[in-house]
Scaffold this motif. Sequence first.
Motif, PDB file in Angstrom:
ATOM      1  N   UNK A   1      19.280   9.141   1.086  1.00 55.28           N
ATOM      2  CA  UNK A   1      20.359   8.584   0.578  1.00 55.28           C
ATOM      3  C   UNK A   1      20.995   7.684   1.622  1.00 55.28           C
ATOM      4  N   UNK A   2      21.367   8.374   2.718  1.00 54.36           N
ATOM      5  CA  UNK A   2      22.324   7.749   3.570  1.00 54.36           C
ATOM      6  C   UNK A   2      21.533   6.525   4.360  1.00 54.36           C
ATOM      7  N   UNK A   3      20.414   6.549   4.342  1.00 55.50           N
ATOM      8  CA  UNK A   3      19.352   5.358   4.810  1.00 55.50           C
ATOM      9  C   UNK A   3      19.638   4.454   4.357  1.00 55.50           C
ATOM     10  N   UNK A   4      20.030   4.341   2.862  1.00 56.15           N
ATOM     11  CA  UNK A   4      20.160   3.193   2.265  1.00 56.15           C
ATOM     12  C   UNK A   4      21.578   2.624   2.056  1.00 56.15           C
TER      13      UNK A   4
ATOM     14  N   UNK B   1      21.844  12.841  -7.755  1.00 60.16           N
ATOM     15  CA  UNK B   1      22.954  12.852  -8.797  1.00 60.16           C
ATOM     16  C   UNK B   1      23.965  11.772  -8.610  1.00 60.16           C
ATOM     17  N   UNK B   2      24.642  11.270  -9.622  1.00 64.82           N
ATOM     18  CA  UNK B   2      25.457  10.188  -9.606  1.00 64.82           C
ATOM     19  C   UNK B   2      26.513  10.385  -8.489  1.00 64.82           C
ATOM     20  N   UNK B   3      26.956   9.532  -7.904  1.00 64.50           N
ATOM     21  CA  UNK B   3      27.744   9.511  -6.450  1.00 64.50           C
ATOM     22  C   UNK B   3      27.473   9.881  -5.347  1.00 64.50           C
ATOM     23  N   UNK B   4      25.758  10.218  -5.350  1.00 64.99           N
ATOM     24  CA  UNK B   4      25.294  10.817  -4.165  1.00 64.99           C
ATOM     25  C   UNK B   4      25.584  10.430  -2.865  1.00 64.99           C
ATOM     26  N   UNK B   5      25.725   9.083  -2.715  1.00 64.84           N
ATOM     27  CA  UNK B   5      26.186   8.568  -1.427  1.00 64.84           C
ATOM     28  C   UNK B   5      27.404   8.900  -1.000  1.00 64.84           C
ATOM     29  N   UNK B   6      28.349   8.806  -1.874  1.00 65.94           N
ATOM     30  CA  UNK B   6      29.865   9.295  -1.298  1.00 65.94           C
ATOM     31  C   UNK B   6      29.775  10.770  -0.968  1.00 65.94           C
ATOM     32  N   UNK B   7      29.112  11.571  -1.823  1.00 62.07           N
ATOM     33  CA  UNK B   7      28.825  13.110  -1.479  1.00 62.07           C
ATOM     34  C   UNK B   7      28.250  13.169  -0.125  1.00 62.07           C
ATOM     35  N   UNK B   8      27.224  12.705   0.011  1.00 60.02           N
ATOM     36  CA  UNK B   8      26.608  12.807   1.145  1.00 60.02           C
ATOM     37  C   UNK B   8      27.271  12.357   2.464  1.00 60.02           C
ATOM     38  N   UNK B   9      28.230  11.258   2.278  1.00 55.74           N
ATOM     39  CA  UNK B   9      28.723  10.715   3.276  1.00 55.74           C
ATOM     40  C   UNK B   9      29.922  11.850   3.776  1.00 55.74           C
ATOM     41  N   UNK B  10      30.249  12.480   2.876  1.00 54.78           N
ATOM     42  CA  UNK B  10      31.608  13.544   3.151  1.00 54.78           C
ATOM     43  C   UNK B  10      30.834  14.672   3.701  1.00 54.78           C
TER      44      UNK B  10
END
Lengths: 95, 191, 984
Positions: C877-880, A32-41
């Motif tokens: 995702x976070x690996x990138x 999804x859009x904004x996945x990196x931020x969402x997964x970071x949280x």
Amino acid sequence: MIIPHPLLGPRDAQEFTYLGDASMIQRPDGTAEGAEDALFNYVYMRDNPAGEHRELWYHEQGDRSWLVVTRNTVTHEITQVELARDVALALGCGA
Amino acid sequence: MTEFRLAPLCATGGPAPRSIVLGNVTITEVPDIAIASVAKRAGGASALTECARVLTGTDVPGPRRVAGSAGSMQFMWTGPEQWFVLAPLDGRQVLADDLAARLRGAASVTEQTDGWACFAVEGSGTAALLERLCALDIARMEAGMADRTGIEHMSCFVICDAPGACYRVLGARSSALSLFEALSCVARGLA
Amino acid sequence: MTGLQKKRLNGGLIDRSQPIDFTFDGESYTGFAGDTLASALVANDVALLGRSFKYHRPRGLIASGSEEPNALVTLSRGAAVTPNTRATMVELEAGLTAAPQNAWPSVRFDAMAVNDVLAPFLTAGFYYKTFMWPRAFWEKLYEPAIRRAAGLGRLSTAPDPDLYDRGFLHCDLLVVGAGPAGLMAALTAGRAGARVILADEDFALGGRLNAETLVIDDAPASVWLATALAELASLPNVRTLSRTTVFGVFDHGIYGAVEMGAPTAKDHAPRQTLWRIYSKSCTVCAGATERPIAFPDNDRPGIMLAGAARTYVNRWAAAPAQRIAVFTNNDDGHRTAADLAAKGLTIAALIDTRANAPDCTDANETFKGAQVIASEGRLRLKNIMVRTASGGRRQISCGALAVSGGWNPNLHLSAQQRTRPVWNDAVAAFVPAPDAVAGQRLAGAAAGDFSTAGALSGGVNAARAALADLDIKVKHSKLPKADDAPTRITPFWYVSGTKRRAWLDFQNDVTVKDVALAQAEGFRSVEHVKRYTTLGMATDQGRTASTNAIGVMAALTGQDIAQTGTTMFRPPYTPVSMGAFAGRSRGKHFRPTRRTPTHTFAEANGATFVEVGQWLRAQWFTQSGETHWRQSVDREVRAVRNDVGLCDVTTLGKIDVQGVDAAAFLNRIYCNGMAKLPVGRVRYGLMLREDGIAMDDGTAARLGEDHFVVTTTTANAGAVYRHMEFARQCLWPDMDVQLISTTDAWAQIAVAGPKARKLLQRIVDPAHDLSNGAFPFMACAPVTVCGGLRARLFRISFSGELAYEIAVPARYGDALMHEMMAQGQDLGATPYGTEALGVLRIEKGHAAGNELNGRTTAAMLGLGRMVSTAKDSIGAVLSRRAGLAEDTHRLTGFVPVDGVTPIPGGAHLMREGARQIAENTLGWISSAAFSPTLNSPIALGFVTLADARKGQTLRAVSPVDGLDIPVRVVSPHFVDPEGGRQRD
């Protein structure tokens, strides 16, 4: 500590391993859009309350179910225990 | 049954099963028990129930219960929608294949026979022995109950066949000798 | 040999038909069955039992129970030597040998008594003030000297011969303490059919009923006691544990207890058992501990607690002295005078601090409103000095002084969960806070109710309330009749206005002066005073000291005691041996051992084993003529590269994954594609952590449309299984997939080398075509071996050679290994261990545990392209993310420039000429080995800008080892970089 397993009754916490906050059940959609931020949280941000906490325990030396335990981190009183699978289904988690 | 040219060993490492009598307890290795795990697939409930009825005469058991009688087919609850099927080994080569054929996709079946060591623990001293080994409320276990817990850091099943007299303890095959030694060590201290 | 027992009286709960000989301080004595070491010493007129911790002052018994602070002896029973054992808690048994502690050369002439003279320099916190200059002297002189002088007993360094055991008990009601309150609680609950556990630290049940001359139902209490015990023994639902101390309360009704074995137990029986008690409710009837009064030189041998004095006389028929004085601030002290006088001892005087004290007809003289202000008698009390109400002085000669400053409820179990007790003026004591611990009630003296009648009814009420919580009805029983008079007390903590030291904590040698000093230096809170003075920090945890200290603090600050409060209580109530916690987990039984199916084969073939987690794996196999492990390992590596090697790889985790959604499930678990893996094929897979770091690598073999077998590294088998179950149950509960571990069920043996196919064609039944076309690299299939035994064959290679893994049911693993060795003899079949396994994979440039250390990413491992961008999987995702993507460390190879010097694992990589500081590190060496194939040491490691550095010379430095080795950066694939051999 005793964890009242919904299927097996009261069990010694020594039969379990602890993972952490039950918020880990709700994994964000990686496409999804904004996945990196969402997964970071999802991976790093925690509320860490002194008080009631919903957390994940794995019955490693028992029936291998994951449980969501509602436990007060100050008094250790456990007020609710559910099968994590049921919680996840109720939250609409899934592939 | 096909004859193949490899000879089996018991879980405790030798060709013959281990056995020991200590005080009021007899601990005997049981090598001839076939085990398969049965995990229900979506939509498989009725087929599974039917299979259990045919093989044991009763429904699939609920948590902490064993259905069927020791010495013939038994279903043992191991987790939500999961069971172990126990049967005498009897020359049968693959319990899992038999069950898979019966269940036809209603459940995932996996052969577990060689994953476990089984010890029969018998005698009037069994309750005193088991209360020193695991956190289960042994005094409250009735015949036909089974539970999984830790014994000396090993994950084990304890099956009650006759309260205060006869139990079976299943542990991972690779630590069979450690389990046998743990049982014996406690029994020796109580003898 | 002194069989005289000069101070033995008539009566008592001892069995004179069973005399017991024992030794103390080199002298032989006799006591009786039923004696403790302490009571037998009292009966034998031995008053000097040791020297104090800091000042080395002569000390004797002050108590008769577990609260004893002074009489710590070193106990020898055969090979078992235990220091710091309270003489009051040692059941006398034949052959017992005990020695006093902390005195040299003897307890009568202790050289360290010089400390007493140096006392002004050894006040609270002295080691922060004195011995500070010159600074250099601290490390070399002062600290070692203080360490040598510190401590009480000495540990034996011989192995502990005692057996320790553990167990788990379940009950509806746990009753702690078998005095009147506990007995009534147990009877009440037992009669109602509840499961009861009754525990008492003593070997004789009854609590104060054994120590006092009480009357119950108009008869001596011993009559009622015997009836009660008989009834409890007859109830099958009541379990009585004597010699058992409940030392701690934990969450949710779990209590910890230690049971000591009886002296008469068989040799092979455990000496101590640690019980974990799961209780639905608990009644604490642990009684109370008496406190002394602080006055100058109040620590002389012969000065003891008044309750203890009469316990020695009543229970053990042992007189502390013929002529005794009593010093008290409450009515209970008068009871001592009465009981001792009744046994024919002389009460020289009764000194009561209260002006309105009752008269004492048992004492030669009674002093009201008076205090004891001094004492004399270095090795044993000779006389005391009394300051009368009018200010006069009277010297009273006596061999013992019985002191009562009041009683402290043993409420420890109510205060171990952060709730502090509350001060009660009526009884001048700290009493339990209400509802301090869920499911726990207190009764009797532990609750601050000191009368016998109060204890009996309190026990009944507590049990009734506990059972009501469990919906168990209690039948009404008649309450036994007993004395219910209240004990009057006027608090009195210490005698002031004197120069000489008055003791508060006997074991840690802390005086009123020390507490005053702490306050003066600004340590005002009770927690600070405790730590600054060490009061309450000894093995007795201030049982006879803390409340007095709080009283002193309150007096000094003008605060009231309720405000001053207590320090935090923590388990254990009394010391617990480390052995009891270890239980059977000692030596080789420390944890379970997991053995591979070919373990016996390995043993028979010269294997040296290595622990890999709980597994024992063959590390290498020593053949005759080999004297160094390198010879074996080099030979094994060459055998795999040239012929065929056999290695047991059962330990790697195997997880059976089945179900309609099995492929889709694995596709989300692995970072590389798994959904389209064809049936009959194996694929190398990499699992990431959700934060993008590499977690574990292994293989997934597709045996059917909905059937996979996943392998993991040995170390991560449990963790990966747990992770997969988490994903299955919590992340994607709607997927129809089932998992189970099969690690132990299959014996799995790697067959690797150019002759591997040839060997396997002699093992696998002819129906299965193993030609390269029919069974290519990365194929898998169920097969049969040796005439029909079901098996699984996987063609995968860790070594880079033509290789397979053959799996059979574990019970046939050993036989299969023997069969392959026999069939492969002409092919040079060689067993190889983990060491050679490691060399082979390093030569190939395969990542393993050293590289997957929780800090490396797929990109760093050179596997960046494995992380699919076409799907979402855990960690992708976070690996990138920016922080990880910028890291240019890459796994690459290294050889020593001189071709000979080994490269140390863990060494840091630096440019030529760079200073050996952290800022200059370019990476690190993760794996290193000697390569027999290249005849050179080789290594794998991570270095920044690896590609650009190929061919360059760097240095591998290890400042800790003083090593600095020039190395050349090369490809990590040292052998067969094109990978042709494994595809043959």
